[in-house]
Design a protein around this motif. Structure first.
Motif, short mmCIF file in Angstrom:
data_model
loop_
_atom_site.label_atom_id
_atom_site.label_comp_id
_atom_site.label_asym_id
_atom_site.label_seq_id
_atom_site.Cartn_x
_atom_site.Cartn_y
_atom_site.Cartn_z
N GLY A 383 0.63 -1.22 -0.07
CA GLY A 383 0.04 0.06 -0.17
C GLY A 383 0.92 1.21 0.00
N ILE A 384 2.06 1.20 0.66
CA ILE A 384 3.04 2.51 0.56
C ILE A 384 3.67 2.60 -0.81
CG2 ILE A 384 4.92 3.40 1.56
CD1 ILE A 384 4.42 2.10 4.22
N ARG A 385 3.90 1.56 -1.47
CA ARG A 385 4.94 1.56 -2.61
C ARG A 385 3.94 1.77 -4.03
NH1 ARG A 385 8.65 2.65 0.63
NH2 ARG A 385 8.92 0.71 2.11
N LEU A 386 2.78 1.42 -3.81
CA LEU A 386 1.78 1.71 -5.00
C LEU A 386 1.30 3.08 -5.01
CD1 LEU A 386 -0.44 -1.70 -4.96
CD2 LEU A 386 1.38 -0.95 -6.33
N PRO A 387 0.53 3.58 -6.27
CA PRO A 387 0.22 4.95 -5.95
C PRO A 387 -0.84 5.14 -5.03
CG PRO A 387 0.52 4.05 -8.32
CD PRO A 387 0.78 3.17 -7.42
N LYS A 388 -1.20 6.15 -4.45
CA LYS A 388 -1.96 6.52 -3.38
C LYS A 388 -3.34 6.01 -3.73
CE LYS A 388 -2.83 10.00 0.03
NZ LYS A 388 -2.56 11.41 0.31
N PRO A 389 -4.05 6.29 -4.78
CA PRO A 389 -5.27 5.82 -4.68
C PRO A 389 -5.39 4.03 -4.72
CG PRO A 389 -5.10 7.37 -6.41
CD PRO A 389 -3.56 7.19 -5.75
N ILE A 390 -4.44 3.72 -5.43
CA ILE A 390 -4.30 2.19 -5.70
C ILE A 390 -3.87 1.65 -4.31
CG2 ILE A 390 -3.47 0.03 -6.81
CD1 ILE A 390 -3.30 1.94 -9.22
N GLY A 391 -3.05 2.18 -3.71
CA GLY A 391 -2.55 1.75 -2.38
C GLY A 391 -3.57 1.55 -1.24
N GLN A 392 -4.27 2.54 -1.08
CA GLN A 392 -5.53 2.67 -0.12
C GLN A 392 -6.54 1.43 -0.53
OE1 GLN A 392 -7.08 6.28 -0.24
NE2 GLN A 392 -5.55 7.30 0.80
N THR A 393 -6.68 1.17 -1.70
CA THR A 393 -7.63 0.20 -2.11
C THR A 393 -7.09 -1.39 -1.74
OG1 THR A 393 -8.66 1.44 -3.94
CG2 THR A 393 -8.83 -1.02 -3.83
N ILE A 394 -5.85 -1.43 -1.97
CA ILE A 394 -5.11 -2.55 -1.84
C ILE A 394 -4.99 -3.05 -0.27
CG2 ILE A 394 -2.74 -3.97 -1.71
CD1 ILE A 394 -4.16 -4.13 -4.38
N GLY A 395 -4.87 -2.01 0.52
CA GLY A 395 -4.75 -2.30 1.86
C GLY A 395 -5.93 -2.43 2.34
N ILE A 396 -7.10 -1.99 1.98
CA ILE A 396 -8.47 -2.34 2.79
C ILE A 396 -9.09 -3.61 2.00
CG2 ILE A 396 -10.68 -1.47 2.93
CD1 ILE A 396 -9.64 1.57 3.09
N VAL A 397 -9.11 -3.59 0.65
CA VAL A 397 -9.88 -4.59 0.09
C VAL A 397 -8.99 -6.02 0.18
CG1 VAL A 397 -10.59 -5.68 -1.97
CG2 VAL A 397 -10.87 -3.06 -1.32
N GLY A 398 -7.61 -5.75 0.08
CA GLY A 398 -6.78 -6.97 0.04
C GLY A 398 -6.75 -7.73 1.65
N GLY A 399 -6.95 -6.69 2.50
CA GLY A 399 -6.97 -7.44 3.93
C GLY A 399 -8.27 -8.22 4.17
N ILE A 400 -9.40 -7.53 3.48
CA ILE A 400 -10.66 -8.20 3.83
C ILE A 400 -10.70 -9.59 2.97
CG2 ILE A 400 -13.16 -8.00 3.43
CD1 ILE A 400 -12.74 -4.92 4.10
N VAL A 401 -10.41 -9.40 1.75
CA VAL A 401 -10.71 -10.52 0.81
C VAL A 401 -9.68 -11.69 1.19
CG1 VAL A 401 -10.01 -11.41 -1.44
CG2 VAL A 401 -11.21 -9.28 -1.07
N ILE A 402 -8.45 -11.29 1.77
CA ILE A 402 -7.24 -12.56 1.97
C ILE A 402 -7.96 -13.20 3.38
CG2 ILE A 402 -5.14 -13.05 2.93
CD1 ILE A 402 -4.14 -10.96 0.64
N GLY A 403 -8.48 -12.29 4.21
CA GLY A 403 -8.87 -12.50 5.45
C GLY A 403 -10.04 -13.45 5.45
N GLU A 404 -10.79 -13.16 4.73
CA GLU A 404 -12.28 -13.98 4.42
C GLU A 404 -11.80 -15.42 3.74
OE1 GLU A 404 -15.17 -12.07 2.58
OE2 GLU A 404 -15.64 -10.73 4.49
N ALA A 405 -11.19 -15.18 2.84
CA ALA A 405 -10.55 -16.35 1.87
C ALA A 405 -9.87 -17.26 2.83
CB ALA A 405 -9.84 -16.04 0.79
N ALA A 406 -8.91 -16.87 3.70
CA ALA A 406 -8.27 -17.71 4.54
C ALA A 406 -9.04 -18.41 5.50
CB ALA A 406 -7.11 -16.79 5.23
#
Length: 527
Positions: A383-406
């Motif tokens: 989330g830090i290295r990616l462009p700001k709009p994409i980074g925020q999306t990765i941090g939030i959506v990625g955590g939710i999706v990976i957590g639920e999938a796990a």
């Protein structure tokens, strides 16, 4: 055979160093009286780069030659055209009767009568000329003299002043430092108009020769701290220091410690308040991050916004930060220890709920926590290295999706997802990025200790951390002050923040020359 190869390389390296030093000594020789020879030597030293501008012309209506030399893009063209070229070619014509072009004092006449620039100095060596030109100044050569006038003409493009993205406040000033050193020092002088405010300059980097400024208030700061910081700055020997992080790593007391021993900030208001408390600040050209020293553990959990809010609100927020720091360091390890070794310490209903949620999970609690914490750290870095709009999306959506999938795949339990989420949210409450990094390192250490020895391992690591903290210093100041050594007077601005009217003195542990911060008159603060 191999040894002969290394001996030859060592000999060649030694010869190249000697030739380089001899070449540097040649460039440091005195200037000549011949203009062409001086210009030839300068071009030979810099190897005639494409951005080196040499403008030769005559003085007024005379045949006396001179030349200005500058680097295109570093020098301000408005200063060059209006205050240097125009004055030399036009103003010198009007004062031609008073200007003695054949005199040995022609440099003094230019200095006193012609040039209308505030920053002008005389230099006598080629090395001084080259350093000034490469810093953005303009060199004025005059035929027949062995002196060169260096005219201040720095004028490259700068980033506009913005609010620091790493230290966002709800209430407080909205300006931050930028990469230009002079703009940053102006920010400090705007807030502090004390004649005792000191700016001591250094040149850092054998190749880059960046300007570094040490800031403190004479009469407040402890002279021993200034002396020690000066000693450490004078010992820096680098090719270049592109950021104050290089300076921080050079002057810190213990490079093996995970804890930051020098504070870093982009906010001028924080620098001002700490300088007024008796600390020293360091600004470096080319970076918006300033350093503040010395630093203590309690101050790493404080924010400038604490002083912009009322004392009750600020005290509550500080206590929340201490709670967040404790959770971010100990919660995953505590979960591992209780589930693995001490399930009897968990309330029965909660223990049954955890056991039910872990049914079918193939990994022990430590592996489960390690997988989730590592995934969270990867998402945070992405989330830090990616462009700001994409980074925020990765941090939030990625955590939710990976957590639920796990959880759906049965790899981790739902309670572990909750533990990791609470830990991540708590770590975001820390005001400074550097202390957050230290706590993240300690979190994994405690998780390993809990997996091996349970609560006993956590306690052993906690004791080791405390032993390390009480032995750690920052510019000679104990890192755990005012906890230990104890300064009860400073506890009014530690975990709790007393009202402003009660903060009458500067920190006692700083041993400042002027301890009084608020004047007293008839028992009440005076203006």
């Amino acid at each position: 055979m191999v040894s002969n190869f290394f001996l030859k390389r060592k000999k060649l390296r030694k010869q190249s160093v000697q030739s380089a030093s001899e070449e540097q000594e040649n460039f440091s020789l005195q200037l000549f009286s011949n203009l062409d020879k001086n210009l030839h030597n300068l071009k030979a030293m810099l190897e005639s780069p494409s951005d080196l501008i040499v403008r030769e012309f005559t003085i007024g209506n005379t045949d006396h030659r001179c030349a200005i030399v500058y680097i295109e893009g570093l020098a301000d063209k408005m200063v060059l055209n209006e205050q240097i070229m125009k004055n030399i070619q036009i103003e010198s014509v009007e004062s031609e009767k008073k200007l003695t072009v054949n005199s040995v004092h022609i440099v003094d006449q230019f200095y006193n009568k012609i040039l209308s620039v505030g920053e002008v100095k005389k230099v006598f060596t080629l090395d001084e000329v080259s350093n000034s030109i490469l810093s953005g100044d303009t060199a004025l050569y005059i035929d027949g003299t062995d002196q060169v006038l260096i005219i201040g003409s720095k004028g490259w493009e700068n980033r506009s002043i913005e609010e620091p993205s790493t230290e966002v406040l709800v209430r407080g000033p909205r300006e931050g430092f930028i990469e230009n050193l002079r703009t940053n020092t102006v920010r400090i002088r705007r807030y502090i108009k004390d004649p005792n405010l000191r700016f001591k300059s250094y040149k850092i980097g054998r190749r880059s020769k960046r300007e570094l400024v040490l800031i403190y208030i004479d009469g407040i700061v402890n002279p021993a701290i200034v002396q020690e910081v000066n000693r450490r700055l004078a010992s820096i020997d680098l090719d270049d220091a592109p950021d104050t992080a290089y300076i921080e790593q050079w002057i810190e007391d213990n490079f093996l410690s995970p804890f930051p021993q020098v504070a870093s900030t982009e906010r001028p208001d924080k620098v001002v308040q700490d300088v007024l408390r008796g600390k020293v600040a360091i600004l470096l050209d080319g970076t918006p991050f300033a350093l503040i020293a010395p630093e203590t553990f309690g101050e790493t959990l404080q924010s400038p916004e604490d002083y912009y809010s009322r004392w009750a609100v600020a005290s509550l927020i500080r206590m929340l930060r201490y709670l967040g720091a404790f959770i971010s360091v100990f919660l995953p390890a505590l979960y591992i220890a209780l589930v693995t070794y001490h399930p009897g310490m968990i309330p029965s209903e909660l223990a049954f709920s955890i056991a039910a949620s872990r049914e079918g999970v193939p990994f022990p609690a430590f592996v489960e926590a390690l997988l989730m914490e590592t995934t969270m750290e990867l998402l945070r870095e992405a989330g830090i290295r990616l462009p700001k709009p994409i980074g925020q999306t990765i941090g939030i959506v990625g955590g939710i999706v990976i957590g639920e999938a796990a959880v759906a795949a049965g790899i981790v339990s739902p309670i572990m997802v909750i533990i990791v989420a609470i830990t991540a949210v708590s770590s975001f409450s820390l005001p400074f990025y550097s202390i957050g990094l230290a706590f993240r390192m300690l979190r994994f250490t405690l998780m390993g200790a809990a997996a091996l020895f349970g609560l006993y391992g956590m306690i052993l690591v906690y004791i080791v951390i405390n032993i390390h903290l009480v032995n750690l210093t920052s510019i000679g100041v104990p890192y755990t002050t005012p906890f230990a050594p104890g300064f009860s007077r400073d506890w009014k601005d530690l975990v709790l923040r007393s009202p402003i009217t009660m903060l009458k003195t500067r920190p006692a542990y700083m041993q400042t020359n002027d301890q009084k911060r608020i004047g007293m008159k008839k028992g009440r603060p005076s203006s």
